[in-house]
Design a protein around this motif. Structure first.
Motif, PDB file in Angstrom:
ATOM      1  N   GLY A  63     -50.612  27.029  40.843  1.00  0.00           N
ATOM      2  CA  GLY A  63     -50.136  26.896  39.471  1.00  0.00           C
ATOM      3  C   GLY A  63     -50.338  25.514  38.881  1.00  0.00           C
ATOM      4  N   GLY A  64     -50.761  24.547  39.691  1.00  0.00           N
ATOM      5  CA  GLY A  64     -50.971  23.185  39.194  1.00  0.00           C
ATOM      6  C   GLY A  64     -52.244  23.065  38.362  1.00  0.00           C
ATOM      7  N   TYR A  65     -52.215  22.186  37.382  1.00  0.00           N
ATOM      8  CA  TYR A  65     -53.370  21.937  36.513  1.00  0.00           C
ATOM      9  C   TYR A  65     -54.047  20.637  36.931  1.00  0.00           C
ATOM     10  CZ  TYR A  65     -51.520  25.534  33.429  1.00  0.00           C
ATOM     11  OH  TYR A  65     -51.079  26.726  32.909  1.00  0.00           O
ATOM     12  N   TRP A  66     -55.382  20.650  36.916  1.00  0.00           N
ATOM     13  CA  TRP A  66     -56.174  19.501  37.361  1.00  0.00           C
ATOM     14  C   TRP A  66     -57.364  19.291  36.429  1.00  0.00           C
ATOM     15  CZ3 TRP A  66     -55.108  16.767  41.926  1.00  0.00           C
ATOM     16  CH2 TRP A  66     -54.082  17.300  42.706  1.00  0.00           C
ATOM     17  N   LEU A  67     -57.713  18.034  36.205  1.00  0.00           N
ATOM     18  CA  LEU A  67     -59.004  17.697  35.619  1.00  0.00           C
ATOM     19  C   LEU A  67     -59.933  17.489  36.794  1.00  0.00           C
ATOM     20  CD1 LEU A  67     -58.131  15.180  32.754  1.00  0.00           C
ATOM     21  CD2 LEU A  67     -58.421  17.647  32.630  1.00  0.00           C
ATOM     22  N   VAL A  68     -61.047  18.228  36.827  1.00  0.00           N
ATOM     23  CA  VAL A  68     -61.932  18.209  37.993  1.00  0.00           C
ATOM     24  C   VAL A  68     -63.356  17.909  37.546  1.00  0.00           C
ATOM     25  CG1 VAL A  68     -62.815  19.524  39.962  1.00  0.00           C
ATOM     26  CG2 VAL A  68     -60.482  19.920  39.152  1.00  0.00           C
ATOM     27  N   THR A  69     -63.904  16.803  38.070  1.00  0.00           N
ATOM     28  CA  THR A  69     -65.317  16.477  37.881  1.00  0.00           C
ATOM     29  C   THR A  69     -65.972  16.510  39.257  1.00  0.00           C
ATOM     30  OG1 THR A  69     -65.126  14.080  38.216  1.00  0.00           O
ATOM     31  CG2 THR A  69     -64.679  14.920  35.974  1.00  0.00           C
ATOM     32  N   PRO A  70     -67.277  16.423  39.326  1.00  0.00           N
ATOM     33  CA  PRO A  70     -67.898  16.402  40.660  1.00  0.00           C
ATOM     34  C   PRO A  70     -67.432  15.230  41.527  1.00  0.00           C
ATOM     35  CG  PRO A  70     -69.545  16.908  39.006  1.00  0.00           C
ATOM     36  CD  PRO A  70     -68.295  16.527  38.264  1.00  0.00           C
ATOM     37  N   ALA A  71     -66.999  14.139  40.897  1.00  0.00           N
ATOM     38  CA  ALA A  71     -66.632  12.952  41.665  1.00  0.00           C
ATOM     39  C   ALA A  71     -65.130  12.782  41.876  1.00  0.00           C
ATOM     40  CB  ALA A  71     -67.186  11.707  40.978  1.00  0.00           C
ATOM     41  N   GLU A  72     -64.303  13.244  40.908  1.00  0.00           N
ATOM     42  CA  GLU A  72     -62.869  12.979  40.981  1.00  0.00           C
ATOM     43  C   GLU A  72     -62.071  14.170  40.472  1.00  0.00           C
ATOM     44  OE1 GLU A  72     -62.843   8.224  39.972  1.00  0.00           O
ATOM     45  OE2 GLU A  72     -62.797   9.639  38.298  1.00  0.00           O
ATOM     46  N   ARG A  73     -60.801  14.204  40.884  1.00  0.00           N
ATOM     47  CA  ARG A  73     -59.869  15.187  40.362  1.00  0.00           C
ATOM     48  C   ARG A  73     -58.482  14.584  40.314  1.00  0.00           C
ATOM     49  NH1 ARG A  73     -58.638  20.223  42.962  1.00  0.00           N
ATOM     50  NH2 ARG A  73     -56.653  19.694  43.854  1.00  0.00           N
ATOM     51  N   GLY A  74     -57.755  14.929  39.235  1.00  0.00           N
ATOM     52  CA  GLY A  74     -56.404  14.411  39.077  1.00  0.00           C
ATOM     53  C   GLY A  74     -55.515  15.441  38.400  1.00  0.00           C
ATOM     54  N   ARG A  75     -54.235  15.383  38.761  1.00  0.00           N
ATOM     55  CA  ARG A  75     -53.246  16.357  38.278  1.00  0.00           C
ATOM     56  C   ARG A  75     -52.830  16.032  36.848  1.00  0.00           C
ATOM     57  NH1 ARG A  75     -50.054  20.140  40.619  1.00  0.00           N
ATOM     58  NH2 ARG A  75     -50.624  19.540  42.717  1.00  0.00           N
ATOM     59  N   VAL A  76     -52.630  17.113  36.064  1.00  0.00           N
ATOM     60  CA  VAL A  76     -52.192  17.040  34.676  1.00  0.00           C
ATOM     61  C   VAL A  76     -50.941  17.906  34.536  1.00  0.00           C
ATOM     62  CG1 VAL A  76     -52.821  17.624  32.294  1.00  0.00           C
ATOM     63  CG2 VAL A  76     -54.555  16.752  33.851  1.00  0.00           C
ATOM     64  N   VAL A  77     -49.953  17.441  33.775  1.00  0.00           N
ATOM     65  CA  VAL A  77     -48.748  18.224  33.519  1.00  0.00           C
ATOM     66  C   VAL A  77     -48.968  19.045  32.256  1.00  0.00           C
ATOM     67  CG1 VAL A  77     -46.295  18.095  32.915  1.00  0.00           C
ATOM     68  CG2 VAL A  77     -47.257  16.529  34.623  1.00  0.00           C
ATOM     69  N   VAL A  78     -48.702  20.344  32.342  1.00  0.00           N
ATOM     70  CA  VAL A  78     -48.819  21.249  31.198  1.00  0.00           C
ATOM     71  C   VAL A  78     -47.439  21.857  30.967  1.00  0.00           C
ATOM     72  CG1 VAL A  78     -49.938  23.318  30.277  1.00  0.00           C
ATOM     73  CG2 VAL A  78     -51.247  21.712  31.694  1.00  0.00           C
ATOM     74  N   GLU A  79     -46.877  21.587  29.780  1.00  0.00           N
ATOM     75  CA  GLU A  79     -45.519  22.047  29.496  1.00  0.00           C
ATOM     76  C   GLU A  79     -45.412  23.563  29.359  1.00  0.00           C
ATOM     77  OE1 GLU A  79     -44.035  19.859  26.140  1.00  0.00           O
ATOM     78  OE2 GLU A  79     -43.832  18.030  27.320  1.00  0.00           O
ATOM     79  N   ASP A  80     -46.428  24.201  28.789  1.00  0.00           N
ATOM     80  CA  ASP A  80     -46.389  25.656  28.618  1.00  0.00           C
ATOM     81  C   ASP A  80     -47.767  26.216  28.918  1.00  0.00           C
ATOM     82  OD1 ASP A  80     -45.884  28.283  27.956  1.00  0.00           O
ATOM     83  OD2 ASP A  80     -45.541  27.928  25.842  1.00  0.00           O
ATOM     84  N   ALA A  81     -48.662  26.185  27.953  1.00  0.00           N
ATOM     85  CA  ALA A  81     -50.046  26.623  28.125  1.00  0.00           C
ATOM     86  C   ALA A  81     -50.932  25.482  27.617  1.00  0.00           C
ATOM     87  CB  ALA A  81     -50.315  27.897  27.337  1.00  0.00           C
ATOM     88  N   PRO A  82     -52.122  25.317  28.187  1.00  0.00           N
ATOM     89  CA  PRO A  82     -52.951  24.180  27.773  1.00  0.00           C
ATOM     90  C   PRO A  82     -53.566  24.310  26.381  1.00  0.00           C
ATOM     91  CG  PRO A  82     -54.062  25.455  29.473  1.00  0.00           C
ATOM     92  CD  PRO A  82     -52.699  26.035  29.313  1.00  0.00           C
ATOM     93  N   PHE A  83     -53.599  25.530  25.832  1.00  0.00           N
ATOM     94  CA  PHE A  83     -54.220  25.737  24.524  1.00  0.00           C
ATOM     95  C   PHE A  83     -53.274  26.502  23.615  1.00  0.00           C
ATOM     96  CE2 PHE A  83     -57.638  26.183  27.791  1.00  0.00           C
ATOM     97  CZ  PHE A  83     -58.195  24.918  27.624  1.00  0.00           C
ATOM     98  N   ILE A  84     -53.532  26.430  22.313  1.00  0.00           N
ATOM     99  CA  ILE A  84     -52.787  27.188  21.311  1.00  0.00           C
ATOM    100  C   ILE A  84     -53.792  28.028  20.535  1.00  0.00           C
ATOM    101  CG2 ILE A  84     -51.247  27.063  19.302  1.00  0.00           C
ATOM    102  CD1 ILE A  84     -49.980  25.845  21.783  1.00  0.00           C
ATOM    103  N   ALA A  85     -53.521  29.330  20.387  1.00  0.00           N
ATOM    104  CA  ALA A  85     -54.350  30.184  19.534  1.00  0.00           C
ATOM    105  C   ALA A  85     -53.864  29.971  18.101  1.00  0.00           C
ATOM    106  CB  ALA A  85     -54.232  31.639  19.938  1.00  0.00           C
TER     107      ALA A  85
END
Length: 185
Positions: A63-85
């Motif tokens: 359930g954790g959110y991450w920014l992932v590139t080929p070289a690095e990855r780091g955790r991001v906090v998402v309060e509800d959903a990452p996008f809004i329709a």
């Protein structure tokens, strides 16, 4: 005579493989419930930068959110959903119609088997509608978009069960609520 390994790969690495991304831990980045991205408590106001970050956003099995590139990855906090329709458009009518959604980051998705709609109901009865944008990543429907869906909704009895209130898109019926729920409004 053995050919030397070229490039910067250690001799134990097979050609064409990459080492796993370096783990950076918590990036001090947060996506607020309203869709605003923050870094170290300050909003990121450059939309192209937010779109770049969103393009490498992933959700792990835990359930954790991450920014992932080929070289690095780091955790991001998402309060509800990452996008809004933020917009919906109906193309066609009835069972064969398609509901096309646009997110706050200009991603376009059509509700259907690959992009299902779902509605969670809080303990106080407040609905929280979502659409799947990419695997593991959803957009919460803004209130005006949800009201537009309610205007398009109809009563259906699905699979011989109780009557449901919902919408059709791409041949699928998506439940928005119970028919009895509408009497409360």
């Amino acid at each position: 005579m053995q050919n030397p390994v070229s490039g910067n790969l250690p001799p134990s690495s097979a050609p064409g493989t990459r080492p796993p991304p370096a783990e950076l831990g918590n990036l001090d980045m947060r996506i607020a419930r309203d869709g605003t991205w923050f870094y170290r408590g300050s909003p990121i106001n450059r939309l192209p930068l937010v779109k770049l970050f969103a393009s490498v956003l992933r959700r792990e099995a835990d359930g954790g959110y991450w920014l992932v590139t080929p070289a690095e990855r780091g955790r991001v906090v998402v309060e509800d959903a990452p996008f809004i329709a933020v917009a919906v458009d109906m193309q066609g009518e009835g069972r064969n119609g398609r509901l096309i959604f646009r997110t706050n980051l200009d991603e376009i998705v059509a509700a259907g088997p690959q992009h299902p709609l779902r509605v969670e109901t809080a303990g106080d009865g407040t609905p929280s509608p979502y659409i799947l944008v990419r695997p593991g990543l959803e957009a919460r429907l803004s209130r005006p978009v949800f009201y537009e869906l309610a205007e398009l909704g109809e009563e259906q009895t699905v699979d011989g069960g109780e009557p449901q209130f919902g919408v059709w898109s791409d041949g699928m019926f998506f439940r928005l609520g119970e028919v009895g729920d509408l009497d409360d409004e």
